[in-house]
Design an enzyme around this catalytic site. Structure first.
Site, PDB file in Angstrom:
ATOM      1  N   ASP A  93       0.755  -1.521   0.045  1.00  0.00           N
ATOM      2  CA  ASP A  93      -0.006  -0.095   0.288  1.00  0.00           C
ATOM      3  C   ASP A  93       0.940   1.163   0.177  1.00  0.00           C
ATOM      4  OD1 ASP A  93      -2.334   1.721   0.391  1.00  0.00           O
ATOM      5  OD2 ASP A  93      -2.473   1.522   2.334  1.00  0.00           O
ATOM      6  N   ASN A 130       6.789  -7.463   6.794  1.00  0.00           N
ATOM      7  CA  ASN A 130       5.345  -6.522   7.539  1.00  0.00           C
ATOM      8  C   ASN A 130       4.102  -7.686   6.781  1.00  0.00           C
ATOM      9  OD1 ASN A 130       3.906  -3.897   8.147  1.00  0.00           O
ATOM     10  ND2 ASN A 130       3.087  -4.430   6.164  1.00  0.00           N
ATOM     11  N   GLU A 131       3.835  -7.867   7.697  1.00  0.00           N
ATOM     12  CA  GLU A 131       2.392  -8.686   7.209  1.00  0.00           C
ATOM     13  C   GLU A 131       2.308 -10.244   6.187  1.00  0.00           C
ATOM     14  OE1 GLU A 131      -0.551  -5.662   6.296  1.00  0.00           O
ATOM     15  OE2 GLU A 131      -0.621  -5.604   8.261  1.00  0.00           O
ATOM     16  N   ASN A 189       0.334  -5.204  13.284  1.00  0.00           N
ATOM     17  CA  ASN A 189      -0.797  -4.153  12.668  1.00  0.00           C
ATOM     18  C   ASN A 189      -2.869  -4.474  13.318  1.00  0.00           C
ATOM     19  OD1 ASN A 189       1.768  -3.271  12.064  1.00  0.00           O
ATOM     20  ND2 ASN A 189       1.371  -4.044   9.650  1.00  0.00           N
ATOM     21  N   TYR A 209      -6.078  -3.082  13.556  1.00  0.00           N
ATOM     22  CA  TYR A 209      -7.644  -1.805  13.270  1.00  0.00           C
ATOM     23  C   TYR A 209      -8.324  -1.685  13.388  1.00  0.00           C
ATOM     24  CZ  TYR A 209      -3.149  -0.418   9.605  1.00  0.00           C
ATOM     25  OH  TYR A 209      -2.439   0.232   9.670  1.00  0.00           O
ATOM     26  N   TYR A 240     -10.639  -1.257  10.125  1.00  0.00           N
ATOM     27  CA  TYR A 240     -11.051  -1.945   8.941  1.00  0.00           C
ATOM     28  C   TYR A 240     -12.032  -2.445   9.241  1.00  0.00           C
ATOM     29  CZ  TYR A 240      -7.689  -0.220   6.289  1.00  0.00           C
ATOM     30  OH  TYR A 240      -6.569   0.770   5.104  1.00  0.00           O
ATOM     31  N   GLU A 263       0.844  -1.152  14.254  1.00  0.00           N
ATOM     32  CA  GLU A 263       0.578  -0.607  13.961  1.00  0.00           C
ATOM     33  C   GLU A 263      -1.106  -0.432  13.784  1.00  0.00           C
ATOM     34  OE1 GLU A 263       0.135  -1.058   9.215  1.00  0.00           O
ATOM     35  OE2 GLU A 263       1.573  -1.154   8.918  1.00  0.00           O
ATOM     36  N   TRP A 282       0.027   4.217  12.663  1.00  0.00           N
ATOM     37  CA  TRP A 282       0.155   4.432  11.478  1.00  0.00           C
ATOM     38  C   TRP A 282      -1.307   5.690  10.646  1.00  0.00           C
ATOM     39  CZ3 TRP A 282       2.827   2.100   8.363  1.00  0.00           C
ATOM     40  CH2 TRP A 282       3.393   2.184   6.999  1.00  0.00           C
ATOM     41  N   LYS A 307      -4.330   8.376   6.780  1.00  0.00           N
ATOM     42  CA  LYS A 307      -3.958   7.953   7.840  1.00  0.00           C
ATOM     43  C   LYS A 307      -3.125   8.742   8.722  1.00  0.00           C
ATOM     44  CE  LYS A 307      -6.417   3.318   7.261  1.00  0.00           C
ATOM     45  NZ  LYS A 307      -5.691   3.135   6.283  1.00  0.00           N
TER      46      LYS A 307
HETATM   47  C1  GCB Z   1      -1.956  -2.394   6.940  1.00  0.00           C
HETATM   48  C2  GCB Z   1      -0.204  -2.332   5.789  1.00  0.00           C
HETATM   49  C3  GCB Z   1       0.486  -0.718   5.846  1.00  0.00           C
HETATM   50  C4  GCB Z   1      -1.249  -0.311   5.266  1.00  0.00           C
HETATM   51  C5  GCB Z   1      -2.199  -0.384   6.204  1.00  0.00           C
HETATM   52  C6  GCB Z   1      -3.129   0.648   5.632  1.00  0.00           C
HETATM   53  O1  GCB Z   1      -1.205  -2.565   7.353  1.00  0.00           O
HETATM   54  O2  GCB Z   1       1.424  -2.817   6.541  1.00  0.00           O
HETATM   55  O3  GCB Z   1       1.417  -0.830   4.542  1.00  0.00           O
HETATM   56  O4  GCB Z   1      -1.083   1.209   4.381  1.00  0.00           O
HETATM   57  O5  GCB Z   1      -2.394  -1.023   6.743  1.00  0.00           O
HETATM   58  O6  GCB Z   1      -3.629   1.882   5.594  1.00  0.00           O
HETATM   59  O7  GCB Z   1      -4.012  -0.376   5.299  1.00  0.00           O
END
Ligand code: GCB
Length: 591
Positions: free
Chosen positions: A163, A405-406, A459, A461, A465, A497, A542, A561
């Protein structure tokens, strides 16, 4: 690989500036030997800079394939009797360097330096034509992975699973430097602390006899030794850390050569619940960041560097992660100087093909397989880990290596792919924790990689999300999940994140998503949960700032973000963080 430096034994000439530039739209530069003569072009390019945002033509911004950089280079007469090199700090993602049409070196991996020796190629006093071809292509075997698709229209499009925009070119400095004939080729320093004594264990690689001196910040010698390997003891050592970034300087000499290395004396360890800096728990506050700016893309810029660190300090951050690739060496030096802790991450991002391929009814792809992310990819990541640790091993600011990462760590094959890489990082550097960053789809019950990590980065959200616009439910879900991680693994957790997209200037009396109010409330809710768990050893929002991505239905001219806008102005969330973090004093809030 030692960073070039100017000192009484070594010379350094910057080759940064305006270079000639040509985009290889028809992939003919190699066949037509573009490196053999002056490029037929009227385009100029700035070095360092990503090239994508410099021009008005969209086909340059979105070009897939090679571009060519060229300039003249002069080897000074004074370099006679020395060895000299051209060093490229990064060519994203592959670079080939030519002198007068002859290829001298080729390098894959967009964020690591490489160099070519010119000693027997260009005589002192001679002018030569320096050309660097750079490709931005990502495949299933590159790090990060991607896939070039040819559209119905015949246009090539670079598809990738991460992303952030695939900025490319020469985004860091190009330098010409010299060393004496017998040069110091490497130095490794590891520090330990015994009572009030700091021990600097050093190893210098050089053909000649070695001697080292350790100077304090005022330039007074505090220890010295002979020999290529040994321990330097510093009585009443001033330890390095956030708020007290005390740097000693190791001056290594061997024959005619000299190299000066900043040394911060500090230890880093991990307990069952905490990260310990100099034997004491430290609570990480800060961000996942990006090298991302208007016009320059990922181009390094010292003014932006200084300003970004001023903002980090202003907001009370003591750390960041180099999400999602190693940053410029200048950034690492500056983190040493300013006492900012760094989780140093490789470019292994987007190794989760199901996440991006299965969205609109298409069957999700298997991530780890011979046709997708395979053994060649694993070898490429292994060499990037070697290069990263070789480049960054002496920075006191680096407190951990993040392998990836992820990734799809819940999928078949994730453990076989990554276990040897964790092992490799530990072998190369037994002095630092090794970690990785876990994705929400691979919770504690499914993740195959958490077992290999010294601490676990998550990470998450909740409230964005998932539980979008419902922070009460977000708190419940987040709490339940963190409890599961603590009970299953008993390792420290760093939230690497958590964040909410926010349009600067958007306000809502109901604190709806995308408003500045929602971002503030989202952070407050997340912090409430972090504070409940002793094992949460840090929080990285993040993102530090808004950044460019490829266009997408989830993105409004980029990812929003950021706590700061792309031009580094604060959103309301910045004040919320400043209020919390400046009070913490690097410690976890009392429960
Ligand atoms: C994540 C990723 C990051 C994205 C972020 C997002 O989990 O590691 O690269 O930019 O989410 O904002 O969706």
């Amino acid at each position: 690989m030692l960073k070039p430096q100017l000192n009484p034994a070594r010379s350094l000439i910057s080759l940064d500036g305006i270079w000639d530039f040509k985009v290889d739209f028809n992939d003919e530069g190699f066949n037509q030997n573009w490196a053999g003569s002056t490029l037929d072009t009227d385009l100029d390019v700035a070095v360092p800079s990503s090239y994508n945002e410099l021009f008005t033509q969209r086909e340059i911004r979105e070009h897939v394939g090679w571009v060519w950089y060229q300039r003249e280079l002069v080897v000074p007469k004074g370099f006679a009797g020395q060895r000299y090199f051209v060093r490229v700090a990064a060519a994203t993602h592959e670079g080939k360097l030519f002198i007068n049409g002859k290829e001298l070196v080729s390098h894959v991996g967009g964020y690591m330096p490489f160099e070519a020796e010119l000693t027997n190629v260009v005589a002192p006093g001679e002018v030569a034509l320096l050309t660097i071809a750079v490709s931005n292509v990502l495949t299933n075997e590159t790090i990060p992975p991607g896939e070039v698709q040819v559209l119905q229209t015949g246009r090539k499009e670079q598809y990738y699973y991460h992303d952030f925009f695939n900025y490319a070119g020469l985004a860091r400095s190009v330098e010409l430097y010299s060393t004496p004939m017998n040069a110091i080729s490497d130095i490794t320093v590891v520090t330990t602390v015994k009572g009030s004594t700091g021990v600097v264990s050093y190893e210098v690689v050089s053909a000649g006899e070695v001697s080292v001196r350790l100077l304090d910040a005022k330039g007074n010698e505090v220890a010295s030794a002979q020999g290529s390997k040994g321990d330097l003891e510093v009585a009443d050592a001033k330890l390095w850390g956030p708020g007290h970034p005390y740097l000693y300087q190791l001056v290594a000499t061997s024959g005619e050569d000299q190299y000066n290395l900043n040394v911060g004396i500090r230890t880093i360890e991990v307990s069952a619940t905490q990260i310990l800096l100099n034997g004491k728990p430290i609570y990480l506050t800060g961000f996942g960041m990006h090298e991302d700016h208007l016009v320059k893309g990922k181009g390094h810029d010292n003014a932006f560097l200084v300003n970004d660190f001023e903002l980090l300090k202003w907001v009370g951050a003591n750390s960041f992660r180099t999400s999602h690739y190693p940053y410029a060496e200048e950034v690492m030096d500056y983190a040493d100087k300013h006492g900012i802790l760094v989780i140093d991450e490789t470019a292994a991002v987007g190794m989760n093909l199901a996440l991006t391929s299965g969205i609109f009814g298409t069957p999700p792809k298997t991530t780890f397989s011979p046709e997708t992310i395979n053994g060649n990819s694993q070898a490429a990541l292994a060499s990037q880990i070697r290069e990263l640790i070789a480049r960054d091993k002496n920075h006191p600011s680096v407190i951990a290596w993040s392998i990836t990462n992820e990734p799809a760590s819940e999928e078949e094959g994730a453990d076989t792919y990554f276990e040897p890489l964790f092992k490799l990082a530990r072998e190369l550097d037994p002095s630092r924790p090794v970690t990785y960053v876990n994705v929400m789809m691979a919770p504690f019950s499914k993740c195959k990689l958490a077992q290999f990590a010294d601490f676990i980065c998550l990470n998450r959200y909740y409230g964005w999300y998932v539980n979008h616009n419902d922070l009460d439910s977000a708190i419940l879900g987040y709490r339940a999940e963190l409890k599961g991680w603590v009970e299953t693994f008993g390792k420290p957790l760093v939230i690497t994140e958590y964040g909410a997209d926010t349009l600067p200037g958007a306000h809502s009396i109901h604190a709806l998503p995308w408003s500045e109010e929602y971002q503030v409330n989202f952070l407050k809710a997340s912090h409430q949960v972090h504070d409940e768990f002793e094992s949460v050893a840090g929080e990285h929002v993040w993102n530090f700032a808004d950044f460019q991505t490829k266009p997408g239905i989830f993105r409004v001219l980029g990812n929003k973000k950021g706590v700061f806008t792309r031009d580094r102005q604060p959103k309301a969330a910045a004040y919320e963080l400043r209020d919390r973090w400046t009070k913490l004093g690097n410690q976890k809030p009392k429960r």
